[in-house]
Enzyme design. Structure first.
Site, PDB file in Angstrom:
ATOM      1  N   TYR A 169    -101.536  37.740   2.043  1.00  0.00           N
ATOM      2  CA  TYR A 169    -100.680  38.457   1.094  1.00  0.00           C
ATOM      3  C   TYR A 169    -100.339  39.775   1.783  1.00  0.00           C
ATOM      4  O   TYR A 169    -101.252  40.547   2.121  1.00  0.00           O
ATOM      5  CB  TYR A 169    -101.436  38.771  -0.196  1.00  0.00           C
ATOM      6  CG  TYR A 169    -101.615  37.611  -1.144  1.00  0.00           C
ATOM      7  CD1 TYR A 169    -100.513  36.893  -1.607  1.00  0.00           C
ATOM      8  CD2 TYR A 169    -102.871  37.253  -1.621  1.00  0.00           C
ATOM      9  CE1 TYR A 169    -100.673  35.836  -2.501  1.00  0.00           C
ATOM     10  CE2 TYR A 169    -103.031  36.202  -2.522  1.00  0.00           C
ATOM     11  CZ  TYR A 169    -101.924  35.501  -2.950  1.00  0.00           C
ATOM     12  OH  TYR A 169    -102.077  34.464  -3.838  1.00  0.00           O
ATOM     13  N   GLN A 192    -104.684  32.837   5.166  1.00  0.00           N
ATOM     14  CA  GLN A 192    -103.599  33.043   4.186  1.00  0.00           C
ATOM     15  C   GLN A 192    -103.404  34.535   3.996  1.00  0.00           C
ATOM     16  O   GLN A 192    -104.359  35.272   3.749  1.00  0.00           O
ATOM     17  CB  GLN A 192    -103.966  32.377   2.857  1.00  0.00           C
ATOM     18  CG  GLN A 192    -102.930  32.597   1.743  1.00  0.00           C
ATOM     19  CD  GLN A 192    -103.237  33.807   0.873  1.00  0.00           C
ATOM     20  OE1 GLN A 192    -104.395  34.081   0.591  1.00  0.00           O
ATOM     21  NE2 GLN A 192    -102.209  34.541   0.464  1.00  0.00           N
ATOM     22  N   GLY A 229    -100.859  20.797  -4.958  1.00  0.00           N
ATOM     23  CA  GLY A 229    -100.644  20.799  -6.401  1.00  0.00           C
ATOM     24  C   GLY A 229    -100.939  19.442  -7.008  1.00  0.00           C
ATOM     25  O   GLY A 229    -100.161  18.510  -6.846  1.00  0.00           O
ATOM     26  N   GLY A 230    -102.094  19.314  -7.641  1.00  0.00           N
ATOM     27  CA  GLY A 230    -102.408  18.098  -8.391  1.00  0.00           C
ATOM     28  C   GLY A 230    -102.840  16.919  -7.549  1.00  0.00           C
ATOM     29  O   GLY A 230    -102.944  15.807  -8.069  1.00  0.00           O
ATOM     30  N   ARG A 256     -99.984  28.279 -11.221  1.00  0.00           N
ATOM     31  CA  ARG A 256    -100.607  29.541 -11.659  1.00  0.00           C
ATOM     32  C   ARG A 256     -99.644  30.715 -11.647  1.00  0.00           C
ATOM     33  O   ARG A 256    -100.014  31.823 -12.043  1.00  0.00           O
ATOM     34  CB  ARG A 256    -101.781  29.888 -10.730  1.00  0.00           C
ATOM     35  CG  ARG A 256    -102.928  28.943 -10.860  1.00  0.00           C
ATOM     36  CD  ARG A 256    -103.936  29.147  -9.756  1.00  0.00           C
ATOM     37  NE  ARG A 256    -104.707  30.367  -9.851  1.00  0.00           N
ATOM     38  CZ  ARG A 256    -105.771  30.532 -10.625  1.00  0.00           C
ATOM     39  NH1 ARG A 256    -106.165  29.555 -11.389  1.00  0.00           N
ATOM     40  NH2 ARG A 256    -106.438  31.675 -10.640  1.00  0.00           N
ATOM     41  N   THR A 288     -98.157  33.714   1.810  1.00  0.00           N
ATOM     42  CA  THR A 288     -97.863  33.231   0.453  1.00  0.00           C
ATOM     43  C   THR A 288     -96.746  34.076  -0.137  1.00  0.00           C
ATOM     44  O   THR A 288     -96.840  35.299  -0.193  1.00  0.00           O
ATOM     45  CB  THR A 288     -99.131  33.289  -0.421  1.00  0.00           C
ATOM     46  OG1 THR A 288    -100.103  32.434   0.177  1.00  0.00           O
ATOM     47  CG2 THR A 288     -98.854  32.816  -1.837  1.00  0.00           C
ATOM     48  N   HIS A 347     -98.303  27.052  -6.358  1.00  0.00           N
ATOM     49  CA  HIS A 347     -99.538  27.827  -6.540  1.00  0.00           C
ATOM     50  C   HIS A 347    -100.446  27.138  -7.562  1.00  0.00           C
ATOM     51  O   HIS A 347    -101.140  27.785  -8.336  1.00  0.00           O
ATOM     52  CB  HIS A 347     -99.181  29.248  -7.010  1.00  0.00           C
ATOM     53  CG  HIS A 347    -100.035  30.336  -6.425  1.00  0.00           C
ATOM     54  ND1 HIS A 347     -99.598  31.192  -5.434  1.00  0.00           N
ATOM     55  CD2 HIS A 347    -101.307  30.720  -6.695  1.00  0.00           C
ATOM     56  CE1 HIS A 347    -100.549  32.064  -5.147  1.00  0.00           C
ATOM     57  NE2 HIS A 347    -101.607  31.794  -5.890  1.00  0.00           N
ATOM     58  N   ARG A 363    -108.299  23.230  -6.446  1.00  0.00           N
ATOM     59  CA  ARG A 363    -109.387  23.200  -7.431  1.00  0.00           C
ATOM     60  C   ARG A 363    -110.469  22.163  -7.154  1.00  0.00           C
ATOM     61  O   ARG A 363    -111.658  22.453  -7.350  1.00  0.00           O
ATOM     62  CB  ARG A 363    -108.813  22.996  -8.828  1.00  0.00           C
ATOM     63  CG  ARG A 363    -107.965  24.170  -9.312  1.00  0.00           C
ATOM     64  CD  ARG A 363    -107.351  23.866 -10.655  1.00  0.00           C
ATOM     65  NE  ARG A 363    -106.448  24.904 -11.141  1.00  0.00           N
ATOM     66  CZ  ARG A 363    -105.152  24.988 -10.818  1.00  0.00           C
ATOM     67  NH1 ARG A 363    -104.608  24.111  -9.996  1.00  0.00           N
ATOM     68  NH2 ARG A 363    -104.408  25.955 -11.318  1.00  0.00           N
ATOM     69  N   SER A 388    -108.346  32.461   2.003  1.00  0.00           N
ATOM     70  CA  SER A 388    -107.546  33.392   1.196  1.00  0.00           C
ATOM     71  C   SER A 388    -107.738  34.836   1.641  1.00  0.00           C
ATOM     72  O   SER A 388    -108.841  35.243   2.002  1.00  0.00           O
ATOM     73  CB  SER A 388    -107.968  33.264  -0.264  1.00  0.00           C
ATOM     74  OG  SER A 388    -107.454  34.339  -1.032  1.00  0.00           O
ATOM     75  N   LYS A 399     -95.932  29.742   2.370  1.00  0.00           N
ATOM     76  CA  LYS A 399     -96.524  28.927   1.296  1.00  0.00           C
ATOM     77  C   LYS A 399     -95.906  29.334  -0.042  1.00  0.00           C
ATOM     78  O   LYS A 399     -95.913  30.524  -0.399  1.00  0.00           O
ATOM     79  CB  LYS A 399     -98.041  29.143   1.253  1.00  0.00           C
ATOM     80  CG  LYS A 399     -98.737  28.476   0.069  1.00  0.00           C
ATOM     81  CD  LYS A 399    -100.250  28.573   0.220  1.00  0.00           C
ATOM     82  CE  LYS A 399    -100.996  27.911  -0.919  1.00  0.00           C
ATOM     83  NZ  LYS A 399    -101.021  28.704  -2.145  1.00  0.00           N
TER      84      LYS A 399
END
Ligand SMILES: Cc1cc2nc3c(=O)[nH]c(=O)nc-3n(C[C@H](O)[C@H](O)[C@H](O)COP(=O)(O)O)c2cc1C
Length: 371
Positions: free
Chosen positions: A144, A142, A299-300, A271, A170, A268, A322, A116, A244
């Site tokens: 920003y 990644q 995601g998930g 989020r 992102t 995301h 996560r 990140s 992304k």
């Protein structure tokens, strides 16, 4: 360079959800709200998970598994398996070694890393932790895009010099989502944890807001990136650029027209904007819109069967967020490695039980939404 501290995997932790449960006891309420929370009512956060569950697998039997392998190819590079670690900010909130432990674990388990922009360890040190490993997966940064484009350019140059192999821009977070759970918990970054790679970035110059003006529209959003910035980024780097946070087929087509190397179908982790669809639902639509374009999805994803489903629906690789943070909180580098190993073991079992010897050329109808 320090080597990671080795901790034990807590007894009874044998799935990614076990890691989550255990981490909820280990992390303080501030960090737990930050890492586990989503935006607003957390509809998309929950949908991400449930959408994978709603997909049925229709296994085939008696197919040869000779030469079976989880190996895939991504952006011209062979990978031992298709699991990468998603960019997650401020990992030193989960464990003192933070992103360094994550990188050691990824290298040991041949997983790719996307670091990140808001990492809490220097990007050069994280790269060093991975680059020497002969078995490592891809190392990506990644990005920003910052309001200060000159600073952004220097950040890109630092990532290139440190050995990062792609830039993952992102695009779904021009501002944070309405993170109500964090606000209820009174979330604050703890002392000593910061976005160290953004040190020296001056805040944007802002005229004081007049009564009735919006902090968002009349302040922050003046500098948010647009499609022109994607072209600018491509013009200043020799690295492949991925986007992304793509959810709309038209945006996928625009990206393809610009020569973007690959897309990450992502919301995301629920989020940013709440009530957007689950990524498992969006992935087939994007795959149809941009045939031939490499797609990643996150995601998930919590089970090896989720990875198999994603691959069968058109992904070239997947990212997890996560779960590895929970592994990090539970047992440092060892915990992240454990999460990766569990997911890969489950993927191998799922392949064996569906008669899929490779993660390509899946039998038709292998994965279908439940009636
Ligand atoms: C605590 C947290 C911080 C995150 N920070 C970033 C970030 O800095 N940059 C980014 O592109 N995505 C960020 N993400 C999103 C992840 O890269 C990824 O899209 C998401 O976590 C995937 O969902 P999962 O957590 O359900 O696996 C973050 C996610 C979490 C949970």
């Amino acid at each position: 360079m320090s080597t990671p501290t080795l901790s034990e995997i807590p007894p009874g932790v044998v799935t990614l959800e076990d890691h989550a449960r255990h981490a909820s006891q280990v992390l303080d309420s501030n960090a737990w709200a930050y890492f586990s929370g989503g935006a607003a009512d957390e509809i998309s956060l929950h949908d991400n998970r449930q959408a994978w569950d709603r997909l049925h697998i229709h296994p085939r039997v008696l197919r040869s598994m000779a030469g079976a392998s989880t190996a895939v190819e991504l952006l011209g590079r062979p990978l031992a398996h298709p699991i990468l670690l998603a960019p997650v900010a401020f990992q030193r909130m989960a464990h003192p070694e933070g992103e360094l432990a994550m990188a050691y674990a990824a290298a040991a388990q041949s997983a790719g890393v996307v670091l990140s922009t808001q990492a809490s360890q220097p990007l050069e040190a994280v790269a060093q932790a991975m680059l020497d490993s002969p078995y490592r997966g891809p190392l990506w940064f990644q990005l920003y895009i910052q309001h200060d484009r000159a600073f952004t350019r220097e950040l890109v140059q630092r990532a290139e010099a440190a050995g990062y192999e792609a830039l993952v821009l992102t695009v779904d977070a021009p501002t944070s989502g309405a993170r109500d759970r964090e606000r209820r918990a009174g979330f604050r970054l703890p002392p000593g944890v910061s976005a160290v790679n953004l040190a020296g970035l001056a805040p944007p110059a802002r005229a004081p807001l007049a009564p009735g003006q919006s902090a968002l529209f009349d302040g922050l959003l003046a500098h948010t990136p647009t499609w022109a910035d994607v072209e600018w980024l491509q013009s200043i780097t020799r690295l492949p650029v991925l986007l992304k946070g793509i959810l709309h087929p038209d945006d996928a087509r625009l990206a393809q027209q610009l020569g973007v190397a690959a897309l990450v179908v992502s919301n995301h982790g629920g989020r940013t904007l709440d009530t957007v669809p689950a990524t498992a639902t969006v992935l087939p639509r994007i795959a149809q819109a941009v045939p031939g374009m490499p797609l990643l999805v996150d995601g998930g994803i919590r089970r090896g069967t989720d990875v198999l489903k994603a691959m069968a629906l058109g992904a070239s690789a997947v990212l997890v967020g996560r779960p590895y943070i929970y592994g990090l909180a539970n047992a440092g580098a060892m915990g992240v490695a454990h999460v990766l190993r569990l997911l890969r073991d489950e993927l191998e079992i799922a392949m064996a039980l569906t008669g899929c010897a490779q993660l390509r050329d899946f039998p038709p109808g292998l994965v279908e939404m439940r009636a």
